[in-house]
Design an enzyme around this catalytic site. Structure first.
Site, PDB file in Angstrom:
ATOM      1  N   PHE B 158       0.808  -1.223   0.000  1.00  0.00           N
ATOM      2  CA  PHE B 158       0.000   0.000   0.000  1.00  0.00           C
ATOM      3  C   PHE B 158       0.843   1.276   0.000  1.00  0.00           C
ATOM      4  O   PHE B 158       0.353   2.343  -0.333  1.00  0.00           O
ATOM      5  CB  PHE B 158      -0.918   0.018   1.239  1.00  0.00           C
ATOM      6  N   LYS B 182      -1.740  -7.782  -8.696  1.00  0.00           N
ATOM      7  CA  LYS B 182      -2.721  -7.490  -7.650  1.00  0.00           C
ATOM      8  C   LYS B 182      -2.284  -6.234  -6.915  1.00  0.00           C
ATOM      9  O   LYS B 182      -1.319  -6.248  -6.152  1.00  0.00           O
ATOM     10  CB  LYS B 182      -2.834  -8.646  -6.646  1.00  0.00           C
ATOM     11  N   SER B 235       5.325  -7.255   4.108  1.00  0.00           N
ATOM     12  CA  SER B 235       5.923  -7.525   5.422  1.00  0.00           C
ATOM     13  C   SER B 235       6.812  -8.770   5.386  1.00  0.00           C
ATOM     14  O   SER B 235       6.638  -9.658   4.540  1.00  0.00           O
ATOM     15  CB  SER B 235       4.821  -7.715   6.461  1.00  0.00           C
ATOM     16  N   CYS B 291       9.968   1.453   3.314  1.00  0.00           N
ATOM     17  CA  CYS B 291      10.951   0.455   3.734  1.00  0.00           C
ATOM     18  C   CYS B 291      12.373   1.011   3.701  1.00  0.00           C
ATOM     19  O   CYS B 291      13.284   0.397   4.234  1.00  0.00           O
ATOM     20  CB  CYS B 291      10.846  -0.807   2.895  1.00  0.00           C
ATOM     21  N   GLU B 402       9.686  -3.078  12.881  1.00  0.00           N
ATOM     22  CA  GLU B 402       9.325  -2.075  11.876  1.00  0.00           C
ATOM     23  C   GLU B 402       7.992  -1.452  12.295  1.00  0.00           C
ATOM     24  O   GLU B 402       6.944  -2.110  12.266  1.00  0.00           O
ATOM     25  CB  GLU B 402       9.197  -2.726  10.498  1.00  0.00           C
TER      26      GLU B 402
END
Lengths: 150, 502
Positions: B158, B182, B235, B291, B402
């Site tokens: 996202f 996707k 993740s 990230c 994180e």
């Protein structure tokens, strides 16, 4: 108008407004004073070119890795709002004076944003400097016309 | 300053794009909410297993002709797509801000990075070339040919709804493969817009498909025998334990780019003004949902006396906190804003939970992001301000996990070696930055640090499109990375031909 740490986006928006205002102003001068028509028309048309240079360079350079939001800390955009209104009954000399003052302020604006963003925003300062140089030449031309008349 | 005009005027009803057609899904629908103002801007389907299978079939069918389309003809579609993306630059940027919440500068930066991927992929006729050698033995020549493999799946996160799928898609398509993508169901509109433009650019039906959804679509990709490889960004638990594992079991190629906990080291000789500007962008850019964001700032006292070190630490932290306090939060379409909201309320709650954990673990909350002001009349549902913790130690969850939010931890290390050990103490290895004027320290850092992306006086070590986006340890699972030449190798098989004529 937000002061403090201005974003690059806010600076680009200000550039667009400045160029639009300047183009409209010169367009009006071209209609009112035939003796300066050709020059004013050229100045008016140049606004779009300046906008394209700056916006294109910004859009081609901006990235999430650049310090886009932290290059303009402490800058006050209110210092660079240009005055384009001519008083009732203004003559050609008044118009040249107003135009010269506009160019001076616009040039100072572009030089300041160029200096502040130097090496923080890659090639964007080059575009600012390019417009500043054009503005400076216009200021000199207007000053020489004023020198003849005064 | 006025809010920039919103490109989405009415609620969108998103569809899948399969075999060149926009098709209705039979799955249930989910709202796509603008996190800044809480308005629903679209609904997106959660597609079914049949729908993902249908998309893979369409891609498989299209592959036959697409791989036979000359590379030059394939990239002409990408040249046209690049031009269309330039024409729609502002529109697609504003869509990102509306669906994700990031600022307009950040969205425009993301758009540029995405377009650069398309630009690099247009070099495929040269980049995809193999190599050869005459006379490997007398009268025998050997060639290496790069061939596409078939259908690839791309699973997007996202946090960069426009750019991340483009780390893969243009390279996959340019090399002659077909894809099923996707998008994140949280912010899928950017990818729909790209597909509208790709269609206009002449990408043939079935080559580039979109199937919206969640786990069913992901499982469908992982289990489908005709999917040759999967690219995933998300993740670590999902990337490692689901994507990487399942691709191993089913013999698929995989790029799984996962979580991070990145460190920024500030040496005593660093240019502090420039360092702080870089840190603001790094720690708080994209509201920390990146990230490559730094999360732990280590002030290093190499060569300083205790007294000098204390003074240096205070100077760095004071400057950092002062700059963080000036950050303006609001709707990203207000171009004076530095930071937008978190993507959704649940993610904001996760950040709040970590702030509580930090306090409970004994860290000092120097700047409390729970107290904040927003520019404009907006609900505070998804907003959270810049947060700074001090007295953070490596055993604390806030230092190791994180958080994916605007939380910065101030830490101390007596020398560079100790600071590098701290980096290695966390399981991730995505990125690390060093701020210094000392070449020896810089070399030592880049040589020793086990992270895929290294920044020297750069807060965000984001590789350009012509370099791989690297990653190590728990931040990356796979062999070849996305972007650049590695992506080309990932999306092609190396076939060797040994040829002799009698």
């Amino acid at each position: 108008m937000a002061n403090g740490s201005l974003t690059a986006a806010a600076i680009i928006s200000f550039c667009k407004e400045l160029e639009d205002k300047s183009s409209t102003f010169y367009g009006e001068l071209a209609e009112r004073w035939p003796e300066g028509k050709e020059m004013f028309q050229v100045f008016s048309k140049a606004g779009e070119k300046h906008k394209t240079w700056v916006v294109r360079t910004y859009q081609e350079t901006i990235s999430d890795a650049l310090e886009a939001s932290y290059a303009f800390e402490g800058m006050n955009l209110a210092d660079y709002v240009v005055e384009t209104a001519l008083a009732e009954g203004s003559g050609y000399t008044d118009a040249l004076e107003t135009a010269r003052a506009l160019e001076e302020k616009a040039c100072a604006f572009y030089l300041e944003v160029a200096e502040r963003s130097e090496s923080l925003l890659a090639t964007i300062p080059m575009a600012f400097k390019r417009v500043a140089k054009k503005r400076n030449k216009r200021k000199a031309r207007l000053q020489s016309l004023l020198d003849v008349r005064l | 300053m006025a809010i920039l005009e919103e490109p989405i005027k009415e609620q969108l009803h998103l569809k899948n794009y399969i075999d060149g057609e926009w098709v209705e899904s039979e799955g249930e629908r989910k709202d796509v909410v603008n996190p800044a103002n809480g308005k629903t801007i679209a609904t997106v389907p959660i597609s079914t297993e049949d729908e993902i299978n249908e998309a893979v079939e369409a891609a498989k069918d299209a592959y036959h002709d697409w791989r036979r389309t000359p590379p030059l003809a394939r990239v002409r579609c990408l040249f046209r797509l690049k031009e269309l993306l330039e024409e729609h630059f502002e529109e697609v940027s504003r869509i990102q801000t509306m669906e994700h919440g990031k600022t307009i500068d950040e969205s425009r930066g993301e758009t540029r990075r995405g377009i650069e991927m398309v630009e690099v992929a247009t070099g495929i006729p040269s980049l995809m070339m193999g190599y050869n050698l005459e006379d490997i033995a007398t009268g025998i020549d050997e060639y290496l040919i790069r061939q596409p493999l078939g259908v690839f799946g791309i699973i997007a996160p996202f946090n960069f709804p426009f750019m991340v799928p483009l780390w893969f898609a243009p390279f996959a398509v340019a090399t002659g493969n077909c894809i099923v993508l996707k998008p994140s169901s949280e912010d899928p509109i950017s990818q729909v817009k790209i597909l509208e433009l790709a269609e206009e650019a002449g990408i043939p039906p079935g080559v580039w498909n979109i199937v919206h959804g969640g786990r069913t679509v992901v499982s469908g990709m992982l289990d489908h025998p005709d999917i040759k490889g999967v690219c995933f960004v998300g993740s670590t638990p999902v990337g490692r334990d689901v994507i990487y594992k399942r691709c191993g079991e089913t013999g698929k190629r995989v790029i799984a780019m996962c979580g991070a906990k990145n460190f920024a080291l500030v040496m005593p000789d660093a240019n502090l003004d420039r360092t702080i500007a870089a840190c603001m962008t790094s720690f708080y850019g994209n509201t920390g949902q990146r990230c490559l964001a730094n999360a732990n700032l280590v002030v290093v006292g190499e060569g300083l006396s205790e007294q000098e070190y204390d003074a240096f630490y205070k100077k760095v932290v004071d400057a950092f906190v002062a700059a963080a306090k000036k950050i303006r939060m609001g709707y990203g379409l207000d171009d004076t804003v530095h930071m937008g909201p978190i993507r959704d309320e649940k993610k904001k709650q996760n950040v709040l939970n970590y702030i509580e954990k930090g306090i409970a673990a004994g860290a000092t909350l120097t700047l409390d992001g729970r107290q904040f002001e927003i520019v404009g009349d907006l609900p505070d549902t998804c907003f959270i301000g810049p947060t700074v913790f001090e007295d953070v130690t490596l055993d604390m969850a806030i230092a190791r996990d994180e958080i994916f939010g605007p939380v910065a931890n101030m830490m101390r290390a007596r020398n560079l070696a100790e600071a590098i050990d701290m980096i290695h103490d966390v399981p991730f290895g995505n990125a690390a930055s060093l701020f210094t004027q000392n070449g020896k320290w810089a070399r030592e850092f880049q040589y020793n640090v086990q992270c895929g992306n290294i920044g020297i006086n750069t807060g965000i070590a984001a590789p350009m499109a012509f370099f791989p986006f690297s990653g190590m340890k728990d931040s990356f699972f796979g062999t070849l990375h996305g972007q650049g030449r590695e992506a080309i190798r990932f999306f092609t098989e190396s076939k060797v031909v040994i040829q002799r004529w009698f």
